[in-house]
Design a protein around this motif. Structure first.
Motif, PDB file in Angstrom:
ATOM      1  N   THR A  15      10.375  -1.627   7.376  1.00 12.53           N
ATOM      2  CA  THR A  15       9.851  -0.375   6.823  1.00 12.53           C
ATOM      3  C   THR A  15       9.123  -0.632   5.513  1.00 12.53           C
ATOM      4  O   THR A  15       8.052  -0.068   5.263  1.00 12.53           O
ATOM      5  CB  THR A  15      10.999   0.636   6.612  1.00 12.53           C
ATOM      6  N   GLU A  16       9.697  -1.499   4.689  1.00 13.21           N
ATOM      7  CA  GLU A  16       9.055  -1.825   3.413  1.00 13.21           C
ATOM      8  C   GLU A  16       7.692  -2.473   3.646  1.00 13.21           C
ATOM      9  O   GLU A  16       6.718  -2.159   2.951  1.00 13.21           O
ATOM     10  CB  GLU A  16       9.947  -2.756   2.596  1.00 13.21           C
ATOM     11  N   LYS A  17       7.611  -3.360   4.641  1.00 12.38           N
ATOM     12  CA  LYS A  17       6.325  -4.002   4.938  1.00 12.38           C
ATOM     13  C   LYS A  17       5.292  -2.980   5.389  1.00 12.38           C
ATOM     14  O   LYS A  17       4.121  -3.078   5.024  1.00 12.38           O
ATOM     15  CB  LYS A  17       6.496  -5.083   6.005  1.00 12.38           C
ATOM     16  N   VAL A  18       5.710  -1.996   6.175  1.00 14.72           N
ATOM     17  CA  VAL A  18       4.784  -0.956   6.628  1.00 14.72           C
ATOM     18  C   VAL A  18       4.259  -0.172   5.422  1.00 14.72           C
ATOM     19  O   VAL A  18       3.057   0.098   5.309  1.00 14.72           O
ATOM     20  CB  VAL A  18       5.469  -0.022   7.651  1.00 14.72           C
ATOM     21  N   GLU A  19       5.165   0.178   4.503  1.00 12.67           N
ATOM     22  CA  GLU A  19       4.747   0.909   3.303  1.00 12.67           C
ATOM     23  C   GLU A  19       3.793   0.077   2.451  1.00 12.67           C
ATOM     24  O   GLU A  19       2.807   0.594   1.915  1.00 12.67           O
ATOM     25  CB  GLU A  19       5.975   1.320   2.491  1.00 12.67           C
ATOM     26  N   LEU A  20       4.075  -1.205   2.334  1.00 17.05           N
ATOM     27  CA  LEU A  20       3.191  -2.087   1.572  1.00 17.05           C
ATOM     28  C   LEU A  20       1.819  -2.186   2.236  1.00 17.05           C
ATOM     29  O   LEU A  20       0.792  -2.176   1.553  1.00 17.05           O
ATOM     30  CB  LEU A  20       3.819  -3.475   1.420  1.00 17.05           C
ATOM     31  N   ALA A  21       1.801  -2.265   3.556  1.00 15.77           N
ATOM     32  CA  ALA A  21       0.521  -2.326   4.276  1.00 15.77           C
ATOM     33  C   ALA A  21      -0.278  -1.043   4.066  1.00 15.77           C
ATOM     34  O   ALA A  21      -1.509  -1.087   3.925  1.00 15.77           O
ATOM     35  CB  ALA A  21       0.765  -2.569   5.758  1.00 15.77           C
ATOM     36  N   GLU A  22       0.416   0.087   4.041  1.00 15.50           N
ATOM     37  CA  GLU A  22      -0.274   1.355   3.799  1.00 15.50           C
ATOM     38  C   GLU A  22      -0.861   1.399   2.394  1.00 15.50           C
ATOM     39  O   GLU A  22      -1.968   1.912   2.191  1.00 15.50           O
ATOM     40  CB  GLU A  22       0.678   2.523   4.018  1.00 15.50           C
ATOM     41  N   SER A  23      -0.152   0.844   1.418  1.00 15.01           N
ATOM     42  CA  SER A  23      -0.700   0.832   0.061  1.00 15.01           C
ATOM     43  C   SER A  23      -1.902  -0.111  -0.027  1.00 15.01           C
ATOM     44  O   SER A  23      -2.841   0.143  -0.785  1.00 15.01           O
ATOM     45  CB  SER A  23       0.373   0.457  -0.962  1.00 15.01           C
TER      46      SER A  23
END
Length: 157
Positions: free
Chosen positions: A48-56
């Motif tokens: 989930t953290e990686k997905v959020e980082l990718a979105e940023s």
């Protein structure tokens, strides 16, 4: 113009930091998969953290493109005045590209490890289920063997 170039450099620096965080998450995920037992909740949080980082990263890219589109023509027309900033931008973009390739390769490796982990867990679950069936079958068969039907006992001699 200097302000816009500084904004582009800041955007690329932030992107590099985010890519480093993604690589750290990947390292943790890989370590979890290599270990014997994996905490699925921790693994899910990492994903989930990686997905959020990718979105940023996507939002940083959008901002970068808008600023670049605004100054592109002027920067190209007067590129000799901005050689150092342009070179710095090019170096950061090159570093970002390298990290993107490394991240993509690691994601593919992690995906394969997750698939292998799922296969191992499925096989272990199937083995436990089969062992349970065998134990129940053995118990039921032994119960039948030890069964002695009702017997009539005559007390006459």
């Amino acid at each position: 113009m200097e302000t816009y170039l500084d904004m582009l450099q800041d955007s690329l620096r932030k992107k590099l930091e985010i890519l480093d965080k993604i690589m750290t998450c990947q390292k943790e995920e890989s370590d979890m998969l290599k270990g014997g037992s994996m905490d699925r909740d921790v693994f899910d949080r990492s994903m989930t953290e990686k997905v959020e980082l990718a979105e940023s990263i996507d939002s940083l890219d959008d901002g970068f493109e808008k600023v670049y589109d605004r100054i592109r023509e002027k920067m190209i027309a007067h590129k000799e005045g901005y050689v150092n900033q342009i070179r710095a931008l090019q170096n950061m973009i090159s570093e970002i590209s390298e990290k993107n390739v490394l991240i993509q390769a690691e994601e593919n490796r992690i995906r394969l490890e997750v698939e292998n982990y799922a296969k191992r867990e499925s096989a272990a679950l199937r083995q436990r289920r089969d062992n349970g069936k065998a134990a129940r079958s053995y118990y039921n068969n032994m119960k039948k063997l030890n069964y002695v039907g009702s017997q009539f006992m005559d007390k006459k001699n």
